[in-house]
Scaffold this active site. Structure first.
Site, PDB file in Angstrom:
ATOM      1  CG  HIS A  52      -0.366   0.246   2.514  1.00 47.79           C
ATOM      2  ND1 HIS A  52      -0.119   1.516   3.016  1.00 47.79           N
ATOM      3  CD2 HIS A  52       0.039  -0.597   3.498  1.00 47.79           C
ATOM      4  CE1 HIS A  52       0.408   1.446   4.213  1.00 47.79           C
ATOM      5  NE2 HIS A  52       0.522   0.160   4.535  1.00 47.79           N
ATOM      6  CD  GLU A  65      -3.012  -0.673   5.745  1.00 45.13           C
ATOM      7  OE1 GLU A  65      -2.975  -1.494   6.671  1.00 45.13           O
ATOM      8  OE2 GLU A  65      -2.553   0.481   5.843  1.00 45.13           O
ATOM      9  CD  GLU A 119       1.265  -3.098   6.243  1.00 52.05           C
ATOM     10  OE1 GLU A 119       1.997  -2.209   6.737  1.00 52.05           O
ATOM     11  OE2 GLU A 119       0.181  -2.860   5.689  1.00 52.05           O
TER      12      GLU A 119
END
Length: 355
Positions: free
Chosen positions: A70, A128, A153
């Site tokens: 993202h 996100e 992430e």
């Protein structure tokens, strides 16, 4: 510094210069789409889902795995010692808004593609951080077919196979307005009803404290926003509380809600669900994801508290893990940064996964 890392930092500098804060999520005005479109070796497929939500798919060959990153960030906030949208490299760290969460991973993948990577699939998404996930939901509606998904992430370059889900909702209470000198305020005040519910909900949440997966314990229940009333001398006729909890894999959200709301009656409270997403893995069976981490040669991570969109891929039946450079403790705060060593390591690992 080697040439590969220098190229990675070049991409990271350009990505950080694009203000993709969410909110306000002005992706079109940020320059992000223009930058990706300017890279001659890319042929991005861009889908505009409206309201600043874009899916940007980079694909070549017949890749086995999908990488998802993202590109929206949280707002900059106060306390920055440098310009949040200008990459600063010092003390072996890359500093800038989104450097850790998670434009560093995007820069790694763009670097490898520029250097001639074959058989890749990379999905950049842009919604996100606001808890919408329209990008991933829309992509999943196309029924993608991959052996697995790596959601980027900050995980310190460890393979995460297990994390909490997320559930938010609003509980609204009605009362009967009037002068506070009337004794009936004790039972007719909406704020009083809310207070009783909050106390009972907290006690109910504690009843799950004995449920644990690795270091993850209990529900992580939280009362977030409480509103209601007008003045101290007026009986409040309305009040509301926004709350959330983070279920563990395998926990039933319905049973948790039943326990929490057991103290309310339908004539005094109205419940509205908010953002709801499963834990990882969505079916509670972590064995498949542990095998995926082993197959990819990644170092495994303990279960983590934070939620990721990997659970949405998992819910759709695609094995999904979480992996990326950076430490989550350095995200969502001023002077966000990622270690250069972790970027170098991620470059090598991403290349190995594809090859």
């Amino acid at each position: 510094m080697n040439s590969e890392l220098e190229l990675c930092l070049k991409h990271l500098k350009a990505l950080i210069a694009c203000d993709t804060s969410n909110p306000p999520k002005h992706i079109q005005a940020s320059g992000l789409l223009e930058y990706l479109d300017s890279l001659s070796y890319l042929n991005p497929s861009i889908v505009d889902l409206g309201d600043g939500s874009f899916n940007i798919l980079l694909k070549k060959g017949q890749p086995k795995y999908l990488f998802n990153v993202h590109l929206d960030t949280v707002p900059a906030g106060d306390g920055w010692l440098t310009d949040p949208w200008t990459l600063t490299v010092s003390n072996d760290q890359a500093v800038g808004l989104g450097a850790c969460d998670i434009k560093g991973a995007a820069a790694c993948l763009l670097t490898l593609i520029e250097l001639g990577l074959e058989n890749y699939a990379v999905l950049f998404s842009t919604d996100e951080e606001a808890g919408q996930s329209q990008c991933i939901k829309a992509f999943l509606a196309t029924q993608p077919n991959f052996d697995g998904v790596i959601v980027s992430e900050p995980t310190n370059n460890l393979g995460v196979t297990c994390h909490r889900g997320i559930f938010t909702g609003t509980q609204q209470f009605s009362g009967i307005s009037g002068h506070s000198s009337d004794y009936r305020a004790m039972q007719d005040n909406a704020v009083h009803k809310l207070t009783h519910w909050c106390h009972a909900a907290l006690e109910s949440a504690r009843s799950f404290d004995d449920q644990q997966i690795g270091p993850l314990r209990g529900l992580a229940f939280n009362l977030g926003i409480i509103e209601g009333g007008i003045k101290p001398n007026i009986i409040a006729d309305s009040a509301s509380v926004k709350f959330g909890f983070r279920p563990l894999p395998g926990q039933s959200v319905e049973k948790i809600l039943d326990a929490i709301n057991a103290c309310s009656t339908h004539n005094e409270a109205h419940f509205t669900p908010g953002f709801v997403a499963p834990a990882l893995p969505a079916d509670g069976d972590v064995k498949t994801l542990e095998l995926m981490v082993k197959t990819l040669g990644l170092k495994p991570s303990e279960p983590v508290n934070f939620w990721t969109e990997a659970s949405l891929f998992s819910q759709a039946g695609l094995p999904a893990i979480v992996f990326g450079p950076g430490n989550i403790t350095n995200a969502h705060q001023p002077n966000e940064h990622v270690d250069l060593m972790q970027l170098s390591e991620a470059l090598s690992i991403y290349r190995g996964i594809v090859q």
